[in-house]
Design an enzyme around this catalytic site. Sequence first.
Site, mmCIF file in Angstrom:
data_model
loop_
_atom_site.group_PDB
_atom_site.id
_atom_site.type_symbol
_atom_site.label_atom_id
_atom_site.label_comp_id
_atom_site.label_asym_id
_atom_site.label_seq_id
_atom_site.Cartn_x
_atom_site.Cartn_y
_atom_site.Cartn_z
ATOM 1 N N HIS A 103 0.736 -1.080 0.024
ATOM 2 C CA HIS A 103 0.051 -0.157 -0.159
ATOM 3 C C HIS A 103 0.939 1.008 0.064
ATOM 4 O O HIS A 103 0.406 2.252 -0.707
ATOM 5 C CB HIS A 103 -1.017 0.027 1.277
ATOM 6 C CG HIS A 103 -2.310 -0.799 1.045
ATOM 7 N ND1 HIS A 103 -2.398 -2.069 1.002
ATOM 8 C CD2 HIS A 103 -3.507 -0.109 0.662
ATOM 9 C CE1 HIS A 103 -3.508 -2.234 0.706
ATOM 10 N NE2 HIS A 103 -4.389 -1.272 0.549
ATOM 11 N N LYS A 121 -10.070 -7.818 7.962
ATOM 12 C CA LYS A 121 -10.910 -8.162 9.263
ATOM 13 C C LYS A 121 -10.527 -6.766 10.068
ATOM 14 O O LYS A 121 -9.830 -6.223 10.047
ATOM 15 C CB LYS A 121 -10.321 -9.458 9.791
ATOM 16 C CG LYS A 121 -8.854 -9.231 10.330
ATOM 17 C CD LYS A 121 -8.509 -10.681 10.996
ATOM 18 C CE LYS A 121 -6.949 -10.446 11.750
ATOM 19 N NZ LYS A 121 -6.781 -9.866 12.600
HETATM 20 S S1 SF4 Z 1 -6.364 -15.958 13.514
HETATM 21 FE FE1 SF4 Z 1 -4.896 -15.175 15.052
HETATM 22 S S2 SF4 Z 1 -2.766 -15.375 14.029
HETATM 23 FE FE2 SF4 Z 1 -4.456 -15.268 12.600
HETATM 24 S S3 SF4 Z 1 -4.766 -13.502 11.907
HETATM 25 FE FE3 SF4 Z 1 -6.373 -13.608 13.412
HETATM 26 S S4 SF4 Z 1 -5.273 -12.989 15.292
HETATM 27 FE FE4 SF4 Z 1 -3.928 -13.337 13.487
#
Ligand code: SF4
Lengths: 183, 286
Positions: free
Chosen positions: A37, A102
């Site tokens: 980015h 996320k």
């Molecule tokens: S599951 Fe755990 S290791 Fe994987 S992206 Fe999410 S916080 Fe990070």
Amino acid sequence: MVIEISTPLTEETVARLKAGDNVRISGVLYTARDAAHKRLVALIAEGKELPMDIRGQIIYYVGPTPARPGMPIGSAGPTTSYRMDSYAPLLMEHGLKGMIGKGSRSQAVRDAMVRFKAVYFAAIGGAGALLAKCVKASEIVAYEDLGPEAIRKLTVEGFTVVVVNDIYGTDLYEEGVRRYRIG
Amino acid sequence: MGCNGLREIHVSDVTAAVKRLCISANCNVPRETISALKRAEKAEESPVAREVLKQILENHRIAREEGVPACQDTGVAMVFLEVGQDVHLVGGDLYAAINEGVRQGYTEGYLRKSLVDDPLFKRMNTGDNTPAMIYVDVVPGTNVKLTVAPKGGGAENMSGIAMLTPAAGVEGVKRFVVERVQKAGSNPCPPVVVGVGIGGTFDRVALLAKKALLRPVGSHNADPTYAKLEKELLAEINKLGIGPQGFGGRATALAVNIEYAPCHIASMPVAVNLNCHVGPHESVEL
Ligand code: SF4
């Protein structure tokens, strides 16, 4: 109900999507994380051309594990999106229509989504093995030197995501917590 | 056994064990965590959240069966050693042997290399996921216990520490822990496991919180007052409504694990270290 969409995203497709919708994406996703980015935004600032045409496209915030021989990709779940917040509005201004990651976005990014009519989807964090099954092909488009942070063009089928921010200003994280909070 | 009553262990055995654990831990989510996820799926009120938990369980099954990392962030390799004081480690530098195990595990196991050499200026990927973060405790006996806990960045970034005053009491600790989880929101990939350290010093309390995450989900502190606090905190956190992935729901956390230590009369340090629903760790005795 699951909504099936394909890339590149049109204005009509984007207008149809509402926060909370389950969506399956087929077509192309471009991968990019922090370092990529930074470079993309620097190119725009210098008035140079980007390594890919982002108009109508979706950027997936992911840094996959290396592919085993014969596989298109390794584990490939989303990374946390807020680290891309300072770059995202400029990319939307230049035609980016979707982002997958996320976690929640800044107000500036949410405002830009309403203004430039773009959508933010969440894929399930930590579901890299499951999401990798939807990736049919992967090729490096730019910045191979960045390793897992290189820009890849992924061809996906039925890539499962949830709409978090729609173009109407609704935020699934806020709505969801409001509904299930006790006290 | 050496002639002086010491048990000799060759550091190449350490390398081999670290390599194996790096790969295995990333592909095999602990069984206790899986059970807790299944319980959470049954108890979940939100249909969106139930679907998320179903997909997480499906992901962890695929990872285990196909030997694929459950998450693409295969983390920094945290390596904890408990070395018996009657052990003599021979054949080379222990720390170099551990890093060699990490290098082999992450390269040959197709794991992601997520370390940069310089944190501020250059930020160049080291290319082989070394160096590991290594902690060694010396304990009585002739065994070496080795634990590898790959730690992803998403959950780690949501950690926090507070130097509370003793007057803050139980309520102060509760408020800090719950607020940390609330602020973290969807970022650490809930449902999370909450590691809490209480006491010690500024540096020690962070390590306590991290070590708390090595305890299996569903286990409780041996001290009943702390075990009760663990349960109370879990109930409080699961009222927040964040839910799996932050989409809203009941299962914000699967467990709260507390570890405590004595501290100065003027202090009450508290640390929170979060694990996501993957939260991998695996141990072996040499
Ligand atoms: S599951 Fe755990 S290791 Fe994987 S992206 Fe999410 S916080 Fe990070």
